[in-house]
Design a protein around this motif. Structure first.
Motif: not given
Ligand SMILES: NC(=O)c1ccc[n+]([C@@H]2O[C@H](COP(=O)([O-])OP(=O)(O)OC[C@H]3O[C@@H](n4cnc5c(N)ncnc54)[C@H](OP(=O)(O)O)[C@@H]3O)[C@@H](O)[C@H]2O)c1
Length: 180
Positions: A47, A50-51, A67, A69, A74, A78, A85
């Motif tokens: 995560r 990704w950010e 991603v 997480t 979240r 996302l 995810t």
């Protein structure tokens, strides 16, 4: 046949891969290499990585972006941003295999936490490592590729040789294979 699972990163000789949530260098040749190697292949990232991508560049085009997480709350956010995810690396790899189609590989693209898990658990069998000849401080590191478990399969520049970036940084692209 399932796609190979690889890790791909750029590091300094001291294995620095990040600082303050970003990569403390700008080497366009490495960005181009990353794009070529991962083109058409699913990519898996934590995560935080990704950010770290500028919003305009995510999801990375032409690739399923998966991603990882632990924060299930979240996932919807996302997904809205264009990511798939999962809540574990193993599930991400399974999803990557489903998404791979004709692609030869699923690439795990960071960051430090995810690389460490992929290498420790033997999830990755290939490693694409760009070495940047920089002496800089960092707070995130690549895992060590133990020579007992990994062999250097080749270098695009020729073993031990460097190319020089337009930014002035010396670099080389190495590929490692996990020993059977
Ligand atoms: N040099 C390179 O090639 C390269 C490549 C990529 C990234 N980087 C750098 O690496 C740094 C980021 O790395 P990082 O280690 O801080 O973070 P990261 O690995 O990108 O992300 C960590 C996050 O991923 C999730 N996560 C990790 N393991 C998980 C698991 N087993 N199951 C479920 N979720 C899991 C968690 O997200 P939640 O907290 O949401 O649960 C965790 O906080 C940045 O500086 C970035 O620029 C460098």
């Amino acid at each position: 046949m399932s796609a190979a699972v690889g890790v791909i990163w750029a590091q300094t000789p001291d294995r620095v891969i990040g600082r303050h949530g970003t990569m403390p260098w700008h080497v366009p040749e490495d960005m181009a290499y990353f794009k070529t190697v991962t083109a058409g292949c699913p990519v898996i990232m934590g995560r935080k990585t990704w950010e770290s991508l500028p919003e305009r560049f995510r999801p990375l085009p032409g690739r399923s972006n998966i991603v990882v997480t632990r924060d299930t709350s979240r996932a919807a956010e996302l997904a809205q941003q264009g990511a798939l995810t999962t809540s574990s690396l193993e599930d991400a790899v399974a999803l990557g295999q489903e998404q791979a189609g004709e692609s030869s590989a699923v690439w795990i693209m960071g960051g430090g936490a995810i690389y460490a898990e992929a290498v420790e658990k033997g999830i990755a069998h290939l490693a694409s490592v760009t070495v940047l000849d920089l002496d800089i401080e960092g707070d995130t590191f690549a895992p060590e590729l133990d020579p007992a478990a990994w062999e250097l399969a080749g270098s695009a520049q020729g073993l031990g040789k460097w190319d020089t970036s337009e930014s002035g940084v010396r670099y080389r692209f190495e590929t490692y294979a996990r020993r059977r």
